[in-house]
Structure formats: structure tokens, C-alpha cells
Motif scaffolding. Structure first.
Motif, PDB file in Angstrom:
ATOM      1  N   PHE A 111      13.430  57.355 -18.701  1.00 35.55           N
ATOM      2  CA  PHE A 111      14.020  56.050 -18.406  1.00 35.55           C
ATOM      3  C   PHE A 111      13.388  54.966 -19.280  1.00 35.55           C
ATOM      4  O   PHE A 111      14.084  54.158 -19.900  1.00 35.55           O
ATOM      5  N   ILE A 112      12.063  54.937 -19.329  1.00 41.76           N
ATOM      6  CA  ILE A 112      11.361  53.897 -20.075  1.00 41.76           C
ATOM      7  C   ILE A 112      11.711  53.945 -21.563  1.00 41.76           C
ATOM      8  O   ILE A 112      11.867  52.919 -22.217  1.00 41.76           O
ATOM      9  N   GLN A 113      11.888  55.158 -22.087  1.00 43.29           N
ATOM     10  CA  GLN A 113      12.121  55.296 -23.522  1.00 43.29           C
ATOM     11  C   GLN A 113      13.570  55.104 -23.942  1.00 43.29           C
ATOM     12  O   GLN A 113      13.836  54.760 -25.097  1.00 43.29           O
ATOM     13  N   THR A 114      14.517  55.307 -23.015  1.00 44.23           N
ATOM     14  CA  THR A 114      15.921  55.342 -23.436  1.00 44.23           C
ATOM     15  C   THR A 114      16.851  54.386 -22.707  1.00 44.23           C
ATOM     16  O   THR A 114      17.893  54.015 -23.259  1.00 44.23           O
ATOM     17  N   ASP A 115      16.522  53.996 -21.501  1.00 44.97           N
ATOM     18  CA  ASP A 115      17.477  53.211 -20.710  1.00 44.97           C
ATOM     19  C   ASP A 115      17.491  51.752 -21.167  1.00 44.97           C
ATOM     20  O   ASP A 115      16.433  51.146 -21.343  1.00 44.97           O
ATOM     21  N   PRO A 116      18.662  51.157 -21.364  1.00 44.02           N
ATOM     22  CA  PRO A 116      18.735  49.753 -21.776  1.00 44.02           C
ATOM     23  C   PRO A 116      18.073  48.787 -20.796  1.00 44.02           C
ATOM     24  O   PRO A 116      17.687  47.680 -21.181  1.00 44.02           O
ATOM     25  N   ARG A 117      17.926  49.214 -19.545  1.00 44.31           N
ATOM     26  CA  ARG A 117      17.266  48.361 -18.548  1.00 44.31           C
ATOM     27  C   ARG A 117      15.745  48.396 -18.663  1.00 44.31           C
ATOM     28  O   ARG A 117      15.049  47.597 -18.043  1.00 44.31           O
ATOM     29  N   SER A 118      15.231  49.320 -19.438  1.00 42.91           N
ATOM     30  CA  SER A 118      13.785  49.414 -19.614  1.00 42.91           C
ATOM     31  C   SER A 118      13.272  48.199 -20.377  1.00 42.91           C
ATOM     32  O   SER A 118      13.842  47.808 -21.397  1.00 42.91           O
ATOM     33  N   PRO A 119      12.169  47.596 -19.931  1.00 43.09           N
ATOM     34  CA  PRO A 119      11.627  46.420 -20.635  1.00 43.09           C
ATOM     35  C   PRO A 119      11.051  46.760 -22.011  1.00 43.09           C
ATOM     36  O   PRO A 119      10.743  45.854 -22.784  1.00 43.09           O
ATOM     37  N   PHE A 120      10.935  48.060 -22.332  1.00 44.13           N
ATOM     38  CA  PHE A 120      10.328  48.448 -23.607  1.00 44.13           C
ATOM     39  C   PHE A 120      11.326  49.059 -24.584  1.00 44.13           C
ATOM     40  O   PHE A 120      10.954  49.446 -25.688  1.00 44.13           O
ATOM     41  N   ALA A 121      12.589  49.136 -24.196  1.00 43.10           N
ATOM     42  CA  ALA A 121      13.575  49.804 -25.041  1.00 43.10           C
ATOM     43  C   ALA A 121      14.251  48.869 -26.028  1.00 43.10           C
ATOM     44  O   ALA A 121      14.924  49.331 -26.949  1.00 43.10           O
TER      45      ALA A 121
ATOM     46  N   ASN B 225      11.232  37.539  -6.561  1.00 41.80           N
ATOM     47  CA  ASN B 225      12.333  38.126  -5.797  1.00 41.80           C
ATOM     48  C   ASN B 225      12.801  39.480  -6.306  1.00 41.80           C
ATOM     49  O   ASN B 225      13.762  40.033  -5.773  1.00 41.80           O
ATOM     50  N   GLY B 226      12.147  40.019  -7.310  1.00 35.64           N
ATOM     51  CA  GLY B 226      12.651  41.258  -7.885  1.00 35.64           C
ATOM     52  C   GLY B 226      11.562  42.208  -8.346  1.00 35.64           C
ATOM     53  O   GLY B 226      10.414  41.818  -8.571  1.00 35.64           O
ATOM     54  N   TRP B 227      11.953  43.472  -8.477  1.00 31.51           N
ATOM     55  CA  TRP B 227      11.040  44.528  -8.879  1.00 31.51           C
ATOM     56  C   TRP B 227      11.653  45.324 -10.023  1.00 31.51           C
ATOM     57  O   TRP B 227      12.878  45.407 -10.159  1.00 31.51           O
ATOM     58  N   GLY B 228      10.791  45.928 -10.838  1.00 30.81           N
ATOM     59  CA  GLY B 228      11.263  46.859 -11.848  1.00 30.81           C
ATOM     60  C   GLY B 228      11.677  48.164 -11.197  1.00 30.81           C
ATOM     61  O   GLY B 228      11.657  48.303  -9.968  1.00 30.81           O
ATOM     62  N   LYS B 229      12.028  49.141 -12.019  1.00 26.12           N
ATOM     63  CA  LYS B 229      12.415  50.440 -11.482  1.00 26.12           C
ATOM     64  C   LYS B 229      11.242  51.057 -10.733  1.00 26.12           C
ATOM     65  O   LYS B 229      10.105  51.036 -11.196  1.00 26.12           O
ATOM     66  N   GLU B 230      11.515  51.622  -9.590  1.00 27.01           N
ATOM     67  CA  GLU B 230      10.468  52.127  -8.699  1.00 27.01           C
ATOM     68  C   GLU B 230       9.619  53.210  -9.378  1.00 27.01           C
ATOM     69  O   GLU B 230      10.130  54.127 -10.020  1.00 27.01           O
ATOM     70  N   ASN B 231       8.317  53.049  -9.227  1.00 25.11           N
ATOM     71  CA  ASN B 231       7.315  54.035  -9.652  1.00 25.11           C
ATOM     72  C   ASN B 231       7.283  54.302 -11.158  1.00 25.11           C
ATOM     73  O   ASN B 231       6.827  55.362 -11.601  1.00 25.11           O
ATOM     74  N   THR B 232       7.698  53.326 -11.957  1.00 21.53           N
ATOM     75  CA  THR B 232       7.646  53.542 -13.411  1.00 21.53           C
ATOM     76  C   THR B 232       6.283  53.202 -14.014  1.00 21.53           C
ATOM     77  O   THR B 232       6.061  53.443 -15.207  1.00 21.53           O
ATOM     78  N   HIS B 233       5.385  52.621 -13.221  1.00 22.39           N
ATOM     79  CA  HIS B 233       4.039  52.364 -13.747  1.00 22.39           C
ATOM     80  C   HIS B 233       3.109  53.490 -13.329  1.00 22.39           C
ATOM     81  O   HIS B 233       2.998  53.817 -12.148  1.00 22.39           O
TER      82      HIS B 233
END
Length: 244
Positions: free
Chosen positions: A186-196, A96-104
């Protein structure tokens, strides 16, 4: 940046511009170069610079995330003579959900009039390129297919039980590395990033996969998982044993 050094890193001596060579390149890349976020977890900034990526991954024998591994793989393929396109996609988190658009960030490669998704930067993903035609690809561990949604939009799917689960929704619209800069931030700094917020190193093996986090080592062989507790004292030794 030398093609020969890159091929040495993935244990390949010679390739041709054909599908078997593309399959070999992707498989060997998955088996020799880990997917990892160690720079982010250590608060080290990752520049979108191919020469720096080459130094990190090829010379210093590290791994990286999609926006490092796939552009560098794209560079290799282009230097070898393949026709490539850098594209972006959105990762499916659950049903039912997606990550942030176009981050891959990933690659399309055209061989003999057929276009393939060739992705070496998605962790536990296909060892082989997958055609956009819908043909099912079995890499010995999982089955994959790509279905056309509409216009330039496609879904990469993995067989789960008797059904199919979408992993990534992507567009075939060409992208450039510089366009990806805000998403890299976003990927490196945002708390919502799965890799941060956590540490991850994972790499395919000939019979499964090995994954190291801050507190566990997971070894998968022939679809059977064994989980071992890890502490700070053991971590560097385990990393050196499995990923260098």
C-alpha cells in the motif's frame, strides 16, 4: 550483517544493555540515518528483507521509511541483547482524521522492567525512547508522552502550545515483518499513500533538522526555519551535502 558495521554507521563504539545506551542508540540513529522515500519516488521496489535493508542503509549509507528503519533497528537491538517487540500503529493526520490503519511499523523495547517506544522511522520524532508509563520526555526540541487508551492501545503525543497532540495510536500486540507485506505494498503503490506522490529526505541535526523535497530545502535551527528553492540541477549536490 555485522553489528560493528551498524554501530560504525551511527558513530557509536560501545553500548551496554541499559537505558542510557538505548537513548544514545536512538539519538545517534536519528542524527546519522535519514528518513526518506527515494526508492518509491524512483519506482524501485523495496523488499521486506533485512539483509537488503542492511545493504541499503548500512553499507550504501542510505535512509529509508519506517518499515525499513525500524525493523533494522530492531535487529540491531536484539543482537546487542535488548528485549524488543515489533508493533504497528496508525498515524494521526489531523485532529479529525487518521492514515491507513497500522501502516506505521515501530518498536517496543523493555529495559529494567520498563517498556519504551523506540522509533527511528517517523521523520520528525523524538530523539529518545518514550516510556509507556506516561512520563514526559523532553529531547531538547519537543516534549512527548504516551497515554494508555484501553487494553493494548496507546497514544504517542507531542506537546503543542499548552496542549497535547496525538501523533500515533499503536497497539502493543507483537507483529512480524512478513505480516506487514500488504501494508508495504500500500505504502509503495497506492495513490493515497503519503509517500507515493512526492520526494522526501529528512534528518535530525544537533540543533534542528534538514529536509529536502523535490523543490525545496528546509533548514531548521533552534526552531527557526529557512526555506530555499531547489531545482533538478541543484538536487543531487544538496543531497550529497546534507545526507551522505
Amino acid at each position: 550483517m555485522k553489528v560493528e558495521r551498524y554501530l560504525e554507521r551511527v558513530n557509536i563504539n560501545h553500548v551496554q544493555i541499559d537505558l542510557p545506551s538505548l537513548q544514545l542508540l536512538q539519538q545517534k540513529h536519528m542524527l546519522h540515518i535519514p528518513f526518506e522515500n527515494l526508492d518509491i519516488s524512483q519506482k524501485k521496489w523495496i523488499d521486506l528483507n533485512l539483509e537488503k535493508m542492511y545493504d541499503k542503509i548500512i553499507i550504501r549509507k542510505r535512509g529509508g521509511l519506517c518499515f525499513e528503519l525500524n525493523p533494522l533497528f530492531n535487529w540491531l537491538l536484539t543482537q546487542l541483547g535488548f528485549t524488543t517487540t515489533l508493533i504497528t500503529g496508525t498515524v494521526a493526520i489531523d485532529d479529525n482524521g487518521w492514515g491507513k490503519e497500522n501502516t506505521h511499523l515501530t518498536n517496543l523495547v523493555k529495559v529494567d522492567e520498563t517498556t519504551y517506544l523506540a522509533d527511528v522511522g517517523f521523520g520528525n520524532s523524538s530523539h529518545f525512547p518514550i516510556p509507556l508509563s506516561g512520563e514526559v520526555v523532553d529531547d531538547g526540541f519537543h516534549r512527548y508522552r504516551i497515554i494508555h487508551r484501553k487494553n493494548q492501545i496507546y497514544d504517542l503525543q507531542q506537546a503543542i502550545g499548552k496542549g497535547w497532540k496525538t501523533q500515533i495510536r499503536f497497539s502493543t500486540e507483537p507483529r512480524t515483518l512478513s505480516e506487514y507485506e500488504p501494508l508495504s505494498t500500500f505504502i509503495q503503490t497506492d495513490p493515497r499513500s503519503p509517500f507515493a506522490n512526492h520526494t522526501l529526505v529528512t534528518m535530525a541535526t544537533n540543533d534542528g533538522r534538514v529536509t529536502l523535497t523535490k523543490d525545496s530545502l528546509v533548514i531548521t535551527k533552534h526552531h527557526q526555519k529557512k526555506v530555499f528553492d531547489v531545482n533538478e540541477e541543484k538536487w543531487n549536490h544538496l543531497y550529497d551535502s546534507y545526507f551522505t
